[in-house]
Design a protein around this motif. Structure first.
Motif, short mmCIF file in Angstrom:
data_model
loop_
_atom_site.label_atom_id
_atom_site.label_comp_id
_atom_site.label_asym_id
_atom_site.label_seq_id
_atom_site.Cartn_x
_atom_site.Cartn_y
_atom_site.Cartn_z
N LEU A 38 0.83 -1.21 0.00
CA LEU A 38 0.00 0.00 0.00
C LEU A 38 0.86 1.25 0.00
CD1 LEU A 38 -2.73 1.45 0.22
CD2 LEU A 38 -2.55 1.18 2.72
N ALA A 39 1.88 1.27 0.85
CA ALA A 39 2.75 2.45 0.93
C ALA A 39 3.47 2.69 -0.39
CB ALA A 39 3.76 2.28 2.07
N LEU A 40 3.98 1.64 -1.03
CA LEU A 40 4.70 1.80 -2.29
C LEU A 40 3.76 2.31 -3.38
CD1 LEU A 40 6.93 -1.42 -2.26
CD2 LEU A 40 7.70 0.95 -2.03
N ARG A 41 2.53 1.80 -3.43
CA ARG A 41 1.58 2.26 -4.45
C ARG A 41 1.20 3.74 -4.25
NH1 ARG A 41 -1.75 -3.30 -3.47
NH2 ARG A 41 -0.42 -4.66 -4.80
N MET A 42 0.94 4.11 -2.97
CA MET A 42 0.58 5.51 -2.69
C MET A 42 1.75 6.45 -3.01
SD MET A 42 -1.57 5.06 0.89
CE MET A 42 -1.92 6.82 0.99
N LEU A 43 2.97 6.05 -2.63
CA LEU A 43 4.14 6.88 -2.90
C LEU A 43 4.38 7.02 -4.39
CD1 LEU A 43 6.51 8.49 -1.79
CD2 LEU A 43 7.81 6.36 -1.60
N ALA A 44 4.18 5.94 -5.15
CA ALA A 44 4.36 6.00 -6.60
C ALA A 44 3.38 6.97 -7.23
CB ALA A 44 4.21 4.60 -7.20
N VAL A 45 2.11 6.95 -6.78
CA VAL A 45 1.11 7.88 -7.31
C VAL A 45 1.51 9.32 -6.99
CG1 VAL A 45 -1.29 8.62 -7.15
CG2 VAL A 45 -0.74 6.18 -7.26
N ALA A 46 1.93 9.58 -5.73
CA ALA A 46 2.31 10.93 -5.33
C ALA A 46 3.49 11.44 -6.15
CB ALA A 46 2.63 10.97 -3.84
N LEU A 47 4.49 10.60 -6.36
CA LEU A 47 5.66 11.01 -7.12
C LEU A 47 5.32 11.27 -8.58
CD1 LEU A 47 8.35 8.60 -5.60
CD2 LEU A 47 8.20 11.08 -5.28
N LEU A 48 4.43 10.47 -9.16
CA LEU A 48 4.01 10.70 -10.54
C LEU A 48 3.29 12.04 -10.68
CD1 LEU A 48 2.78 7.14 -11.63
CD2 LEU A 48 4.71 8.42 -12.59
N VAL A 49 2.40 12.34 -9.73
CA VAL A 49 1.68 13.63 -9.77
C VAL A 49 2.67 14.79 -9.66
CG1 VAL A 49 0.03 15.09 -8.56
CG2 VAL A 49 -0.47 12.67 -8.92
N MET A 50 3.63 14.70 -8.72
CA MET A 50 4.59 15.77 -8.53
C MET A 50 5.51 15.91 -9.74
SD MET A 50 5.47 15.11 -4.51
CE MET A 50 6.54 16.53 -4.32
N ALA A 51 5.83 14.80 -10.42
CA ALA A 51 6.65 14.89 -11.63
C ALA A 51 5.93 15.67 -12.71
CB ALA A 51 7.02 13.49 -12.11
N PHE A 52 4.60 15.41 -12.89
CA PHE A 52 3.84 16.15 -13.90
C PHE A 52 3.66 17.62 -13.51
CE2 PHE A 52 2.52 11.85 -15.22
CZ PHE A 52 2.72 11.97 -16.59
N ALA A 53 3.79 17.96 -12.22
CA ALA A 53 3.72 19.36 -11.78
C ALA A 53 5.02 20.11 -12.01
CB ALA A 53 3.35 19.43 -10.29
N ARG A 54 6.05 19.44 -12.55
CA ARG A 54 7.34 20.02 -12.93
C ARG A 54 8.04 20.71 -11.75
NH1 ARG A 54 6.66 23.67 -18.08
NH2 ARG A 54 8.93 23.70 -17.84
N PRO A 55 8.53 19.95 -10.84
CA PRO A 55 9.24 20.55 -9.70
C PRO A 55 10.59 21.13 -10.14
CG PRO A 55 9.44 18.17 -9.62
CD PRO A 55 8.49 18.47 -10.75
#
Length: 708
Positions: free
Chosen positions: A59-76
């Motif tokens: 669960l933690a790995l799936r949630m973290l993967a989703v969060a990182l993908l969203v932040m990548a598309f937000a162009r940090p």
């Protein structure tokens, strides 16, 4: 860290999807027991716990993967601390401080300092986007400096083009704070103050007058500097307390050196643009060196003097101005006591004796007329044999001296000792006991014993001054002398052989009071017929009316000041004319006792300024750069950053760039936007997905076997 597409961060809500699926999968079904499955209950409890750990880890790995993908598309992006939550594309308010003080007249490896600073400011303006605001704050503002935020790049460039060298050395921190306060009130999300300067250590600023706005960042843009030795003049003063036309005067200058000194420096003294003296000095690094000049003013009135160094590379501190006044005439009031003769005094002050060297306008009044006489109309008052001084007269005389007048008292043979003692107490202290001897007696009771030859009154009076032995003092016979003992803050200038003062002074306010022990008549002493009498009388009057200094007022460039001018009518039409052909300044005046108070604006150019009242010159004023200008020692970028952090500026950084067009804008855009981090976040997201797949396929804690 900022995000170029911050609105996409709302998709972080998708992190909750794996959690919801997990919660749905762990719903407890209805329990039904079958006898054939009874052996399942024998599975160890530890294996069940391992299954739970695996599920939570997935669960933690799936949630973290989703969060990182969203932040990548937000162009940090990583930034320089000048960004905001809304990213570098947010609207900005930029305050640009451009150092235009005299130290910026130097040349560095990349050109003149001020040209470099302007180029850096232009680079900041190139980063402006529609809706941004920017403003230009010169460290030494001119009369037309707007010092306000504008909304177009063209308007800001117009203000920047108007920045030029001006006199004055205000603290850089103070000007940065002025810009920060304007930026803080802009309402824009991103707020930054940029400061382009050589960052001289003496001008960094020790403190802030108010707290720095926390939301405003400070970015330093140092120009390319180079270390050099420098020689400059830090002060010039008139050392002679008495200055007369045709008499030598001493002018002293202090010369400072930073860096390796030259072998020799040539310094010249000018009176009214004419060189009158020259000397050479060998300054030591970081130690003040004195240069002394002796020159004779050829005329009366205001003398505009300056000391100038030759051959130094940095010119702004190589010239320093001073003014002094040689009176055309001195108005002298002689107050004659009862049955007293003023013949020798009047003769000594007459033009037949003084010739063209000194001019006195002498007015003689009887003792009874003192109370009705306007003392402020005279430079000096000679009290020749008053029998007593009334209380009201003592008050008027004290006020007169405090305002810059001079008084010289000669005693009366039957003086009222209580009245004299009260007068001396009003001046500073003294006890009168009576008269020793008697006027016209045959036997001498005293003579002149010694004099304080190092006192300013005797300056240049004796030819032997400055030699190894003291000058000789005439010793006339004295048949009668005032018997008194001083007490308080005065000084005996000439002492009698009895130990009592012959000539004594009390400094009081802006003037001085003097008292002699004998009257200027032949029945008191031989002095009126001796060669000492006339020069001693002149010097006493000159010294008593010299005030605290013969110098004219002096102001620092770049700083407004207030001055009180004695005898100036507050309703006069006042203008201040500068050393160049620029338009004169209009001056406002406020009434003050005995004169008026004037407010002098911030003067940008050093030199001599003339105050004119209704077209007539009344005062010459010297304007000079601050003495700290001589210490040309720029601070390193990290030193300046540490200093500003120590005085309470929370976000400070320095940006050093090449001196080429576009370099500043390129560096600022990179620092504002920062480096792209989307690829890092994407790789982390893929790593989390791979880890999730590995854990799901290879880790099987549920395959535990039951016990035998």
């Amino acid at each position: 860290m900022t995000f170029l597409n911050p609105l996409l961060l709302v998709a972080l809500a998708a992190v909750g999807v794996p959690l919801m699926l997990h919660l749905l999968n762990v719903r407890q079904p209805t329990q039904v027991d079958f006898s054939s499955l009874a052996f399942v209950k024998t599975i160890e409890k530890a294996a069940v716990q391992k299954i739970k750990v695996k599920r939570w880890l997935l669960l933690a790995l799936r949630m973290l993967a989703v969060a990182l993908l969203v932040m990548a598309f937000a162009r940090p992006h990583w930034g320089d601390g000048t960004g905001t939550l809304f990213g570098p594309d947010a609207r900005s308010a930029l305050g640009i401080v451009v150092d235009n003080s005299p130290s910026m007249q130097q040349d560095g490896p990349s050109g003149p300092y001020l040209d470099q600073a302007v180029q850096r400011a232009q680079g900041v303006l190139q980063t402006l986007r529609p809706g941004d605001q920017a403003g230009i704050w010169p460290t030494v503002p001119g009369p037309d400096s707007p010092e306000a935020l504008v909304r177009t790049r063209e308007a800001a460039r117009t203000d920047l083009d108007a920045v030029a060298h001006r006199g004055g050395t205000p603290p850089l921190a103070a000007r940065a704070l002025d810009a920060a306060q304007a930026v803080a009130g802009s309402g824009q999300p991103r707020k930054v103050v940029y400061m382009a300067s050589d960052f001289q250590r003496t001008r960094l600023g020790d403190s802030l007058r108010t707290a720095w706005p926390d939301e405003v960042a400070l970015a330093l843009l140092p120009v390319d500097t180079q270390s050099r030795s420098n020689t400059g003049i830090t002060s010039v003063r008139v050392a002679s307390p008495i200055v007369e036309a045709g008499q030598p005067a001493r002018i002293e200058a202090t010369i400072a050196q930073t860096g390796p000194p030259p072998e020799e420096v040539v310094a010249s003294l000018y009176f009214n643009d004419e060189r009158v003296a020259q000397t050479t000095v060998s300054p030591s690094p970081n130690e003040p060196t004195e240069a002394s000049f002796t020159a004779t003013p050829a005329s009366r009135g205001w003398v505009d003097a300056r000391v100038e160094l030759e051959g130094d590379a940095f010119a702004p501190d190589d010239v320093r101005h001073v003014t002094f006044f040689v009176p055309d005439t001195r108005e002298v009031l002689v107050v004659r006591g009862p049955s007293q003769s003023t013949r020798f005094v009047e003769l000594a002050l007459s033009q037949e004796v003084t010739g063209e060297a000194v001019t006195f306008n002498t007015t003689v009044v009887e003792r009874a007329a003192l109370a009705q006489t306007k003392l402020s109309a005279y430079d000096a008052v000679l009290l020749v044999g008053p029998e007593r001084i009334a209380s009201g007269e003592r008050t008027r005389l004290r006020q007169y001296v405090q305002n810059g007048g001079g008084v010289l008292l000669f005693p009366h043979p039957t003086a009222d000792t209580d009245s004299y003692t009260a007068l001396f107490e009003a001046w500073g202290g003294g006890q009168v006991q009576g008269i020793s001897g008697a006027p016209g007696a045959d036997a001498s009771v005293a003579t002149l014993e010694r004099a304080a030859f190092d006192h300013p009154l005797f300056d240049s009076m004796f030819d032997a001054r400055g030699q190894a032995s003291e000058p000789s003092l005439e010793r006339p016979a004295i048949w009668a002398a005032l018997d008194w003992r001083p007490r308080g803050g005065g000084q005996t200038l000439i002492e009698l052989s009895t130990g009592a003062p012959f000539l004594y002074e009390w400094p009081l306010g802006q003037g001085r009071a003097l008292a002699a022990a004998v009257a200027p008549t032949l029945d008191w002493s031989e002095l009126p017929t001796r060669g000492l009498f006339v020069p001693l009388l002149y010097r006493s009057i000159f010294y008593a009316t010299a005030g605290e200094s013969v110098e004219g007022p002096s102001v620092a460039t770049g700083q407004p000041s207030t001055r009180t001018v004695q005898g100036l009518a507050p309703d006069a039409d006042l203008v201040l004319q500068g050393p160049d052909a620029a338009a004169p300044f209009r001056i406002e005046a406020a009434p003050r006792p005995g004169g008026a108070s004037i407010t002098v604006p911030a003067l940008s150019a050093p030199g001599v300024y003339t105050l004119q009242a209704s077209g007539a010159p009344v005062l010459h004023m010297a304007a000079n750069h601050n003495a700290s200008l001589t210490q040309l020692t720029p601070a390193a970028a990290d030193e300046a950053v540490a200093h500003y952090e120590s005085i309470g500026i929370p976000r400070v950084h320095a940006l050093s760039v090449e001196a080429r067009p576009g370099a500043v804008a390129q560096a600022l855009e990179q620092q504002q936007a920062g480096g792209a981090l989307w690829n890092v976040f994407l790789m982390l997201a893929l790593a989390c997905l791979i880890a999730e797949m590995v854990v799901a396929r290879l880790w099987t804690p549920e395959s535990a076997t039951p016990p035998a």
